[in-house]
Design a protein around this motif. Sequence first.
Motif, PDB file in Angstrom:
ATOM      1  N   LEU A 146       1.142  -1.011   0.227  1.00 27.38           N
ATOM      2  CA  LEU A 146       0.229  -0.144   0.276  1.00 27.38           C
ATOM      3  C   LEU A 146       0.669   0.545   0.097  1.00 27.38           C
ATOM      4  O   LEU A 146       0.777   2.352  -0.225  1.00 27.38           O
ATOM      5  CB  LEU A 146      -0.671  -0.240   1.181  1.00 27.38           C
ATOM      6  CG  LEU A 146      -1.617  -0.950   1.221  1.00 27.38           C
ATOM      7  CD1 LEU A 146      -2.631  -0.783   2.686  1.00 27.38           C
ATOM      8  CD2 LEU A 146      -3.082  -1.431  -0.072  1.00 27.38           C
ATOM      9  N   ALA A 147       2.504   1.517   0.874  1.00 25.50           N
ATOM     10  CA  ALA A 147       2.287   1.992   1.018  1.00 25.50           C
ATOM     11  C   ALA A 147       3.550   2.802  -0.435  1.00 25.50           C
ATOM     12  O   ALA A 147       4.040   4.261  -0.812  1.00 25.50           O
ATOM     13  CB  ALA A 147       3.494   2.145   2.017  1.00 25.50           C
ATOM     14  N   LYS A 148       4.372   1.472  -0.864  1.00 23.93           N
ATOM     15  CA  LYS A 148       4.699   1.326  -2.607  1.00 23.93           C
ATOM     16  C   LYS A 148       3.914   2.159  -3.668  1.00 23.93           C
ATOM     17  O   LYS A 148       4.525   2.877  -4.369  1.00 23.93           O
ATOM     18  CB  LYS A 148       5.333   0.249  -2.902  1.00 23.93           C
ATOM     19  CG  LYS A 148       6.225   0.135  -3.757  1.00 23.93           C
ATOM     20  CD  LYS A 148       7.147   1.312  -4.193  1.00 23.93           C
ATOM     21  CE  LYS A 148       7.787   0.746  -5.535  1.00 23.93           C
ATOM     22  NZ  LYS A 148       9.463   1.314  -4.951  1.00 23.93           N
ATOM     23  N   VAL A 149       1.860   2.189  -3.772  1.00 26.19           N
ATOM     24  CA  VAL A 149       1.404   2.425  -4.842  1.00 26.19           C
ATOM     25  C   VAL A 149       1.411   3.099  -4.512  1.00 26.19           C
ATOM     26  O   VAL A 149       1.823   4.219  -5.783  1.00 26.19           O
ATOM     27  CB  VAL A 149       0.220   0.986  -5.104  1.00 26.19           C
ATOM     28  CG1 VAL A 149      -0.047   1.788  -5.411  1.00 26.19           C
ATOM     29  CG2 VAL A 149       0.014  -0.420  -4.381  1.00 26.19           C
ATOM     30  N   GLY A 150       1.343   4.392  -3.871  1.00 26.66           N
ATOM     31  CA  GLY A 150       0.623   5.690  -3.120  1.00 26.66           C
ATOM     32  C   GLY A 150      -1.362   6.427  -4.167  1.00 26.66           C
ATOM     33  O   GLY A 150      -1.524   4.758  -4.761  1.00 26.66           O
ATOM     34  N   ASN A 151      -0.927   7.136  -4.929  1.00 26.48           N
ATOM     35  CA  ASN A 151      -1.526   7.756  -5.624  1.00 26.48           C
ATOM     36  C   ASN A 151      -1.637   8.222  -6.259  1.00 26.48           C
ATOM     37  O   ASN A 151      -2.046   9.067  -6.768  1.00 26.48           O
ATOM     38  CB  ASN A 151      -3.174   8.368  -4.821  1.00 26.48           C
ATOM     39  CG  ASN A 151      -2.412   9.417  -3.787  1.00 26.48           C
ATOM     40  OD1 ASN A 151      -1.916   9.918  -3.788  1.00 26.48           O
ATOM     41  ND2 ASN A 151      -3.299  10.033  -3.144  1.00 26.48           N
ATOM     42  N   ASP A 152      -0.316   8.728  -7.179  1.00 29.33           N
ATOM     43  CA  ASP A 152      -0.094   9.242  -7.993  1.00 29.33           C
ATOM     44  C   ASP A 152       0.006   8.559  -9.506  1.00 29.33           C
ATOM     45  O   ASP A 152       0.331   9.616 -10.947  1.00 29.33           O
ATOM     46  CB  ASP A 152       1.372  10.152  -8.063  1.00 29.33           C
ATOM     47  CG  ASP A 152       2.729   8.172  -8.292  1.00 29.33           C
ATOM     48  OD1 ASP A 152       2.109   7.339  -8.497  1.00 29.33           O
ATOM     49  OD2 ASP A 152       3.689   8.723  -7.710  1.00 29.33           O
ATOM     50  N   GLY A 153      -0.629   6.810  -9.880  1.00 31.27           N
ATOM     51  CA  GLY A 153      -0.699   6.571 -11.035  1.00 31.27           C
ATOM     52  C   GLY A 153       0.482   5.465 -11.296  1.00 31.27           C
ATOM     53  O   GLY A 153       0.002   5.881 -12.812  1.00 31.27           O
TER      54      GLY A 153
END
Length: 321
Positions: A146-153
């Motif tokens: 979850l920390a790696k994915v993030g929300n910047d696409g």
Amino acid sequence: MAFTRRLMIAASAVTIGFAGLAGTAQAWEPVKPIDFVIMAGAGGGADQIARFLQSVAEKHDLSPRPLVPNNKGGGSGAEALIALKGASDPDHTILVTLNSFFTTPLRQPNLGIDIMTFTPIQMMGVDPFVLWVHKDSGITTFEDWLAKVGNDGSYVMGGTGKGQEDSIVIAWMEKNFGLKIKYIPYKGGGAVAKDLAGQQIMASVNNPSEARGFYQSGDVVPLIAFSDERLPNLPDVRTVKELGKDFSYYNQRAVVGAPGMSADAAAFYQDLFGKIYASSEWQEYMASESLEPLPMSADVTKAYWNTQIERHKELFKEMGE
């Protein structure tokens, strides 16, 4: 919203023994090779299952004519559905399905596909989804992911098709964990698993059977399962439900016949795949590939299809699609 196996079992409880009750030989038999259509590309779960079913039928000489696997994964399975709908010989045309059997007609209404006109043959089991990453990603827990994915696409995942099973699970994660993921659609789960092992994508939600070889070789690592309970073959992998999310999702692995198939032909195939289902080979295959049993009669199968259509509509609405 949970697409739970428990819910499925409740709908089919009265027919749990159906698959093991192989009937007597039917009057109708195929007179030419059987077109065994697969609504996904080579190497994925549906393809593996179709070819295994073919091998069991051949080993035990269960059909006077061979089952001929025929991959038609284009358009998220639309190619396969169109082929079945337009089959010139419905009595010699059958299909191995995924959940795209439900989702593709909903996503592409212009196809004019009504799955209720298809012929129930045999539910062979249901297949859970698992989140996988490469061993060299540095990620060992779902929280790390979850920390790696993030929300910047910028995080890239791959899956089978667009608007079907894999993308549904990924879209659910985006919505429920505040993520933004770049999704690349593939024609089959085999190609997805291969590209994850080759680090062409960063993660996948392959079924256990699709990722099994790369998991056994240590190339990929499972992080979370989208099943009701922990999977016997992955006992240390938590479920999403353990995180407090009421969600699980399974891929149906079923055989259906073309619209317009005669009752006699349907009876032949129901007998054939009932015998395969009851075979030691198939029971061992389900255990090794993490499939879970869900036998049901033809009538209950039709009710199950209706239920899945409505539940996918609800899920699409929840996802804002």
